[in-house]
Design a protein around this motif. Structure first.
Motif, PDB file in Angstrom:
ATOM      1  N   ARG A  31       8.793  23.948 -12.511  1.00 13.76           N
ATOM      2  CA  ARG A  31       8.301  25.290 -12.875  1.00 13.76           C
ATOM      3  C   ARG A  31       8.815  25.736 -14.243  1.00 13.76           C
ATOM      4  O   ARG A  31       8.086  26.366 -15.009  1.00 13.76           O
ATOM      5  N   ASN A  32      10.063  25.384 -14.558  1.00 17.77           N
ATOM      6  CA  ASN A  32      10.602  25.708 -15.884  1.00 17.77           C
ATOM      7  C   ASN A  32       9.877  24.931 -16.975  1.00 17.77           C
ATOM      8  O   ASN A  32       9.660  25.442 -18.077  1.00 17.77           O
ATOM      9  N   SER A  33       9.504  23.681 -16.650  1.00 20.48           N
ATOM     10  CA  SER A  33       8.793  22.842 -17.620  1.00 20.48           C
ATOM     11  C   SER A  33       7.388  23.382 -17.904  1.00 20.48           C
ATOM     12  O   SER A  33       6.875  23.225 -19.014  1.00 20.48           O
ATOM     13  N   VAL A  34       6.764  24.001 -16.906  1.00 19.58           N
ATOM     14  CA  VAL A  34       5.444  24.606 -17.106  1.00 19.58           C
ATOM     15  C   VAL A  34       5.518  25.682 -18.187  1.00 19.58           C
ATOM     16  O   VAL A  34       4.628  25.805 -19.035  1.00 19.58           O
ATOM     17  N   ASN A  35       6.614  26.443 -18.197  1.00 17.17           N
ATOM     18  CA  ASN A  35       6.802  27.499 -19.197  1.00 17.17           C
ATOM     19  C   ASN A  35       7.222  26.945 -20.555  1.00 17.17           C
ATOM     20  O   ASN A  35       6.885  27.512 -21.594  1.00 17.17           O
ATOM     21  N   GLU A  36       7.951  25.824 -20.519  1.00 22.78           N
ATOM     22  CA  GLU A  36       8.521  25.266 -21.754  1.00 22.78           C
ATOM     23  C   GLU A  36       7.530  24.441 -22.563  1.00 22.78           C
ATOM     24  O   GLU A  36       7.573  24.433 -23.793  1.00 22.78           O
ATOM     25  N   TYR A  37       6.614  23.727 -21.877  1.00 26.09           N
ATOM     26  CA  TYR A  37       5.695  22.807 -22.566  1.00 26.09           C
ATOM     27  C   TYR A  37       4.255  23.312 -22.504  1.00 26.09           C
ATOM     28  O   TYR A  37       3.849  23.980 -21.552  1.00 26.09           O
ATOM     29  N   ASN A  38       3.496  22.931 -23.520  1.00 25.27           N
ATOM     30  CA  ASN A  38       2.104  23.402 -23.638  1.00 25.27           C
ATOM     31  C   ASN A  38       1.102  22.535 -22.878  1.00 25.27           C
ATOM     32  O   ASN A  38       0.047  23.020 -22.475  1.00 25.27           O
ATOM     33  N   ASN A  39       1.425  21.261 -22.711  1.00 30.99           N
ATOM     34  CA  ASN A  39       0.469  20.324 -22.100  1.00 30.99           C
ATOM     35  C   ASN A  39       1.106  19.563 -20.936  1.00 30.99           C
ATOM     36  O   ASN A  39       2.283  19.192 -20.994  1.00 30.99           O
ATOM     37  N   ILE A  40       0.314  19.324 -19.904  1.00 27.61           N
ATOM     38  CA  ILE A  40       0.744  18.533 -18.749  1.00 27.61           C
ATOM     39  C   ILE A  40      -0.280  17.427 -18.520  1.00 27.61           C
ATOM     40  O   ILE A  40      -1.483  17.686 -18.487  1.00 27.61           O
ATOM     41  N   PHE A  41       0.225  16.195 -18.351  1.00 29.66           N
ATOM     42  CA  PHE A  41      -0.647  15.049 -18.081  1.00 29.66           C
ATOM     43  C   PHE A  41      -0.278  14.438 -16.734  1.00 29.66           C
ATOM     44  O   PHE A  41       0.908  14.275 -16.420  1.00 29.66           O
ATOM     45  N   VAL A  42      -1.282  14.111 -15.938  1.00 28.79           N
ATOM     46  CA  VAL A  42      -1.073  13.295 -14.738  1.00 28.79           C
ATOM     47  C   VAL A  42      -1.304  11.847 -15.161  1.00 28.79           C
ATOM     48  O   VAL A  42      -2.314  11.546 -15.792  1.00 28.79           O
ATOM     49  N   PHE A  43      -0.356  10.967 -14.849  1.00 25.25           N
ATOM     50  CA  PHE A  43      -0.504   9.562 -15.216  1.00 25.25           C
ATOM     51  C   PHE A  43      -0.309   8.668 -13.995  1.00 25.25           C
ATOM     52  O   PHE A  43       0.449   8.993 -13.089  1.00 25.25           O
ATOM     53  N   SER A  44      -1.027   7.566 -13.976  1.00 25.30           N
ATOM     54  CA  SER A  44      -0.834   6.542 -12.942  1.00 25.30           C
ATOM     55  C   SER A  44      -0.202   5.318 -13.599  1.00 25.30           C
ATOM     56  O   SER A  44      -0.292   5.141 -14.812  1.00 25.30           O
ATOM     57  N   VAL A  45       0.451   4.497 -12.790  1.00 23.38           N
ATOM     58  CA  VAL A  45       1.183   3.344 -13.322  1.00 23.38           C
ATOM     59  C   VAL A  45       0.673   2.065 -12.687  1.00 23.38           C
ATOM     60  O   VAL A  45       0.565   1.967 -11.465  1.00 23.38           O
ATOM     61  N   ASP A  46       0.357   1.084 -13.524  1.00 25.31           N
ATOM     62  CA  ASP A  46      -0.007  -0.251 -13.050  1.00 25.31           C
ATOM     63  C   ASP A  46       1.201  -1.164 -13.194  1.00 25.31           C
ATOM     64  O   ASP A  46       1.824  -1.213 -14.264  1.00 25.31           O
ATOM     65  N   ASN A  47       1.548  -1.880 -12.113  1.00 26.24           N
ATOM     66  CA  ASN A  47       2.680  -2.817 -12.127  1.00 26.24           C
ATOM     67  C   ASN A  47       3.973  -2.097 -12.510  1.00 26.24           C
ATOM     68  O   ASN A  47       4.581  -2.383 -13.543  1.00 26.24           O
ATOM     69  N   MET A  48       4.367  -1.168 -11.672  1.00 33.00           N
ATOM     70  CA  MET A  48       5.530  -0.309 -11.916  1.00 33.00           C
ATOM     71  C   MET A  48       6.804  -1.107 -12.155  1.00 33.00           C
ATOM     72  O   MET A  48       7.128  -2.034 -11.414  1.00 33.00           O
TER      73      MET A  48
END
Length: 254
Positions: A31-48
């Motif tokens: 929640r603090n990061s939502v206020n601190e940063y302008n952009n949020i990305f959802v990412f998926s990982v292949d071969n973690m």
């Protein structure tokens, strides 16, 4: 007979479980990061791979990665429109499915997308990985392997012997074929050969920007379905091989 007071179970380890407090701190950080940063990305990982993910965190110190339980992350953002922290954040929550995470950043969306489109890291394949090529070994000497490794190579299924102190293949051998799901033995042989068949790749699925701007970057359902299909095929194959092995063991005992 009365129980002795000295008869007590003593734990030799002292571990603390991650309880409610840890989850609350995690939610607060999101929640603090939502206020601190302008952009949020959802990412998926292949071969973690944890090593590569750690390197990414180092390169992106100016931003913040969250890679935890999807249900907890959705709570931090808001699962529904009524309880979302910012406008349209519930769309981000709905994309948190499978092996994925969140990237909070103040970098421009164009720079972030450009970086991750070109980013990839090669690593050794693990058990259950779908082979990307056919690996065939010709009969003859394998001078790159020390003589002490020869018994281990035979245990992995390679037809080897020692000739004048040199590990030698007695006949040609196909380690794996393209499209096969690797067994643990095949994965170990490829690692010994130095064949990095696996690619660690981060795919940006969707993004959100201040002002409630949401954008879909990748059709999540199709990607998820493909991975689930491959995992199901691998599980069936492993289950079948275990059943055959068990049947053979029973026949040998009889």
């Amino acid at each position: 007979m009365p129980k002795s007071k000295r008869d007590k179970k003593v734990s030799l380890t002292k571990t603390t479980k991650k309880g409610l407090e840890a989850k609350q701190r995690f939610l607060e950080a999101i929640r603090n990061s939502v206020n601190e940063y302008n952009n949020i990305f959802v990412f998926s990982v292949d071969n973690m791979r944890n090593t590569q993910l750690k390197e990414l965190r180092e390169k992106w110190k100016h931003s913040r990665f969250f890679f935890g339980k999807n249900k907890v992350m959705t709570l931090g953002l808001g699962r529904k429109k009524e309880d979302e922290v910012e406008d349209s954040l519930h769309h981000i929550s709905s994309r948190l499915k499978g092996q994925c995470g969140l990237l909070f950043t103040n970098e421009s969306p164009a720079d972030v997308i450009s970086y991750f489109e070109s980013y990839s890291s090669q690593d050794f394949a693990r058990t259950g990985f779908k082979a990307t090529e056919t690996v065939h070994l010709e009969a003859g000497g394998l001078p790159d392997f020390p003589h002490s490794l020869e018994p281990h190579l035979r245990q992995l299924g390679l037809p080897t012997i020692l000739q004048k102190g040199i590990v030698t293949l007695t006949k040609e051998h196909t380690v794996c074929k393209e499209g096969d799901l690797l067994t643990s033995e095949q994965a170990r042989i490829l690692k010994l050969l130095g064949n990095k068949m696996s690619t660690f790749k981060v795919t940006l699925v969707s993004m959100w920007s201040k002002g409630g701007k949401f954008k879909e970057l990748v059709p999540v359902e199709k990607k998820k379905g493909k991975l689930e299909k491959e995992n199901t095929q691998h599980k069936k194959k492993m289950k079948k091989s275990k059943k055959v092995k068990y049947t053979n063991d029973v026949e040998m005992k009889e």
